[in-house]
Design a protein around this motif. Structure first.
Motif: not given
Length: 56
Positions: A2-23
């Protein structure tokens, strides 16, 4: 899944963290790459080479 706030928020936080580490890793590798040393040295010294006299 289900695409809800918690799922979207968790995905955005983990993707953002990995993106900033790679950068950060990419920028660090670029800054310390051996063949780029002369280019950075030239840029650092070019500021001092153009001075003919006092600022005013």
């Amino acid at each position: 899944m289900e695409l809800n706030y918690e799922t979207t928020s968790a995905f955005a936080k983990s993707f953002g963290l990995l993106y900033l580490i790679a950068l950060s890793v990419a920028i660090t590798l670029y800054a310390y790459w051996p063949s780029l040393g002369p280019r950075f040295e030239k840029a650092a010294n070019s500021v001092l080479d153009d001075e003919d006299g006092p600022c005013r």
